[in-house]
Design an enzyme around this catalytic site. Sequence first.
Site, PDB file in Angstrom:
ATOM      1  N   CYS A  13      -0.962   9.429   0.445  1.00  0.00           N
ATOM      2  CA  CYS A  13      -1.403  10.076   1.715  1.00  0.00           C
ATOM      3  C   CYS A  13      -2.438   9.082   2.133  1.00  0.00           C
ATOM      4  CB  CYS A  13      -2.180  11.572   1.619  1.00  0.00           C
ATOM      5  SG  CYS A  13      -3.374  11.840   0.534  1.00  0.00           S
ATOM      6  N   CYS A  87       1.261   9.418   5.550  1.00  0.00           N
ATOM      7  CA  CYS A  87       0.759   7.938   5.665  1.00  0.00           C
ATOM      8  C   CYS A  87       1.432   7.232   6.777  1.00  0.00           C
ATOM      9  CB  CYS A  87       0.356   7.223   4.575  1.00  0.00           C
ATOM     10  SG  CYS A  87       2.077   6.528   3.661  1.00  0.00           S
ATOM     11  N   CYS A  91       2.923   2.766   4.846  1.00  0.00           N
ATOM     12  CA  CYS A  91       3.562   2.473   3.471  1.00  0.00           C
ATOM     13  C   CYS A  91       4.489   1.532   3.246  1.00  0.00           C
ATOM     14  CB  CYS A  91       4.063   3.859   3.162  1.00  0.00           C
ATOM     15  SG  CYS A  91       3.210   5.304   2.876  1.00  0.00           S
TER      16      CYS A  91
END
Length: 137
Positions: A13, A87, A91
């Site tokens: 996250c 996120c 990522c």
Amino acid sequence: MSEAAKPTVLFVCVHNAGRSQMAAAWLAHLAGDRVDVRSAGSAPADAVNPVAVTAMAEVGIDISAKTPKVLSVEAVRTSDVVITMGCGDTCPVFPGKRYLDWKLEDPAGQNLDAVRPIRDEIGQRVQVLLDELLPRA
């Protein structure tokens, strides 16, 4: 992932202070040493959310000593399953990995009554994931 190898799960996250910490703690609690569990954040906070610590303590899981970690490309590359929780595009994506995006409310700035249902939803999702990773004989 080979049959003999333990699956590796990475929870990501933004701040690695709430959702991903709770998810990693749930999976470690439920799976024991049968799964390698990691968590990280794209912009880690200085400390784990104290309300998340309290919420997890209520279910007998201590995350008070955990510290937010920065997401690394290596952590993603060496994980079998990558679960993102808000996120977004930060990522890294590698072929052959299993990616899941869990839409969960962010516990940041919320009180304990608001964080409990987030904790419980994460626990339920982690149990489903564990049943997929390690089917019961």
